[in-house]
Design an enzyme around this catalytic site. Structure first.
Site, PDB file in Angstrom:
ATOM      1  N   ARG A  58      31.532  31.992  -7.720  1.00 52.86           N
ATOM      2  CA  ARG A  58      30.217  31.671  -8.252  1.00 52.86           C
ATOM      3  C   ARG A  58      29.250  31.360  -7.120  1.00 52.86           C
ATOM      4  O   ARG A  58      29.645  31.096  -5.981  1.00 52.86           O
ATOM      5  CB  ARG A  58      30.288  30.465  -9.193  1.00 52.86           C
ATOM      6  CG  ARG A  58      30.667  29.166  -8.492  1.00 52.86           C
ATOM      7  CD  ARG A  58      30.515  27.959  -9.400  1.00 52.86           C
ATOM      8  NE  ARG A  58      30.798  26.710  -8.678  1.00 52.86           N
ATOM      9  CZ  ARG A  58      30.508  25.504  -9.139  1.00 52.86           C
ATOM     10  NH1 ARG A  58      29.943  25.358 -10.321  1.00 52.86           N
ATOM     11  NH2 ARG A  58      30.789  24.426  -8.420  1.00 52.86           N
TER      12      ARG A  58
ATOM     13  N   THR B 274      -3.992  -5.074   0.506  1.00 53.53           N
ATOM     14  CA  THR B 274      -3.329  -3.790   0.759  1.00 53.53           C
ATOM     15  C   THR B 274      -4.212  -2.893   1.614  1.00 53.53           C
ATOM     16  O   THR B 274      -3.704  -2.040   2.349  1.00 53.53           O
ATOM     17  CB  THR B 274      -2.957  -3.082  -0.550  1.00 53.53           C
ATOM     18  OG1 THR B 274      -4.148  -2.722  -1.261  1.00 53.53           O
ATOM     19  CG2 THR B 274      -2.090  -3.978  -1.429  1.00 53.53           C
TER      20      THR B 274
ATOM     21  N   GLN C 199      31.233  18.112  -6.186  1.00 54.52           N
ATOM     22  CA  GLN C 199      31.679  16.795  -5.736  1.00 54.52           C
ATOM     23  C   GLN C 199      32.429  16.901  -4.409  1.00 54.52           C
ATOM     24  O   GLN C 199      32.227  16.087  -3.493  1.00 54.52           O
ATOM     25  CB  GLN C 199      32.582  16.149  -6.793  1.00 54.52           C
ATOM     26  CG  GLN C 199      31.860  15.677  -8.046  1.00 54.52           C
ATOM     27  CD  GLN C 199      31.764  16.744  -9.114  1.00 54.52           C
ATOM     28  OE1 GLN C 199      31.779  17.942  -8.827  1.00 54.52           O
ATOM     29  NE2 GLN C 199      31.662  16.310 -10.369  1.00 54.52           N
TER      30      GLN C 199
ATOM     31  N   HIS D  43      21.940  25.871 -11.100  1.00 52.90           N
ATOM     32  CA  HIS D  43      22.811  26.849 -11.759  1.00 52.90           C
ATOM     33  C   HIS D  43      22.256  28.269 -11.652  1.00 52.90           C
ATOM     34  O   HIS D  43      21.047  28.499 -11.750  1.00 52.90           O
ATOM     35  CB  HIS D  43      22.984  26.487 -13.238  1.00 52.90           C
ATOM     36  CG  HIS D  43      23.588  25.137 -13.453  1.00 52.90           C
ATOM     37  ND1 HIS D  43      24.861  24.819 -13.053  1.00 52.90           N
ATOM     38  CD2 HIS D  43      23.070  24.019 -14.035  1.00 52.90           C
ATOM     39  CE1 HIS D  43      25.130  23.564 -13.388  1.00 52.90           C
ATOM     40  NE2 HIS D  43      24.053  23.062 -13.974  1.00 52.90           N
TER      41      HIS D  43
ATOM     42  N   LYS E 245       0.853  -1.187   0.000  1.00 55.14           N
ATOM     43  CA  LYS E 245       0.000   0.000   0.000  1.00 55.14           C
ATOM     44  C   LYS E 245       0.886   1.234   0.000  1.00 55.14           C
ATOM     45  O   LYS E 245       1.741   1.398   0.882  1.00 55.14           O
ATOM     46  CB  LYS E 245      -0.898   0.017   1.241  1.00 55.14           C
ATOM     47  CG  LYS E 245      -2.113   0.922   1.106  1.00 55.14           C
ATOM     48  CD  LYS E 245      -3.093   0.361   0.075  1.00 55.14           C
ATOM     49  CE  LYS E 245      -4.464   1.009   0.185  1.00 55.14           C
ATOM     50  NZ  LYS E 245      -5.394   0.418  -0.799  1.00 55.14           N
TER      51      LYS E 245
END
Length: 286
Positions: free
Chosen positions: A169, A57, A212, A240, A12
């Site tokens: 940035r 379910t 990363q 971005h 479910k």
């Protein structure tokens, strides 16, 4: 060439549960989205339509509400463990149960008044089987942004590369993180809050040369601060932000006005694990 039934499960999905804890005049509120999946000796219903081993379910949905009434709902990990163990212990044909919970937080405005918090969703996935019990906590939709202290340069450039190097940035992401516990008994509230604090602290405190690098710092931060966690897995979309060209208006743009990009976007995924930690007993990649 023969045809065989492969791995299967059923359950479910997305049972919505709101539990009010009425402790005197000050109430508590728990808001969950609960999904259940069972696996085991269930081939007959697929191959012949024999439903003698199938727990409906609808019964799973009813169990969620009944357990909420009988036992209350404290931490989502605790509730998921209770449900998963119940299905495996009470149904001999069920060999594995997976309970996934989304927890929606509410901020208190008064003794019985609340405001829905929308900055992230807490997640829990509990798997119970003969292989063992596995508890995975997490968070999704946690949007973070650093307006500086982020660079990206020194990358591979080929004939199709147009991205210029960046030495200052915006770094922004919507964190989807999961962390696997080494055991199945912990102070779940303290563990979650501590892991969340470690994730945010690593993001804000890391001078980033790549998303990363930030991912690794965030995973390592959780492991360094939460000894009960064995492994952290993260998916970090790079939200971005592009510098707007204001020259047509006779204006300069000293790294202040940006266009928030939608898609496509970079997606950085990875895991950070503690050496010697217990191995996973169920698949749990994001």
């Amino acid at each position: 060439m023969g045809i065989v039934l492969g791995p299967n499960r059923y359950g479910k999905a997305e049972t919505r549960l709101v539990r009010v804890h009425r402790d005197g005049e000050t109430h508590g509120l728990v808001d969950l989205n609960v999904s259940i999946a069972l696996s085991g000796d269930l081939a007959a219903t697929h191959l012949t339509g024999d439903n003698s081993g199938v727990l409906p379910t609808d019964t799973m949905k009813n169990t969620v509400y009944a357990f909420a009434g009988r036992h209350g709902v404290a931490e989502p990990e605790e509730f998921a463990l209770l449900l998963a163990r119940h299905f495996v212990d009470s149904q001999p044909q069920v060999h594995g149960a997976k309970v996934s919970i989304e927890s929606f937080a509410w901020d208190r405005l008064g003794p019985h008044s609340f405001r829905r918090r929308g900055d992230h969703v807490r997640t829990t996935v509990v798997s119970v089987s003969a292989a063992g019990t596995q508890v995975v906590s997490g968070v999704t939709g946690l949007v973070l942004l650093n307006s500086t202290d982020s660079e990206f340069h020194g990358f591979v450039q080929d004939e199709f590369t147009t991205l210029p190097p960046a030495t200052d940035r915006i770094l922004a992401t919507a964190v989807d993180a999961r962390w696997r516990h080494a055991g199945d008994d912990a102070d779940w509230a303290a563990s979650f809050e501590g892991a969340l604090e470690a994730l945010i602290g690593a993001f804000t405190g890391t001078y980033s040369y790549s998303l990363q690098q930030t991912l690794y710092a965030m995973g390592a931060g959780v492991l360094e601060n939460r000894p009960e966690v064995a492994e952290v897995r993260l998916a970090l979309p790079n939200k971005h932000h592009y510098l707007a060209d204001l020259s047509p208006f006779g204006l300069d743009n000293p790294n202040e006005v940006f266009i928030a990009g939608d898609r496509p976007y970079g997606l950085i995924e990875g895991s950070v694990a503690r050496e010697g930690a217990p191995t996973a007993t169920a698949e749990w990649w994001l």
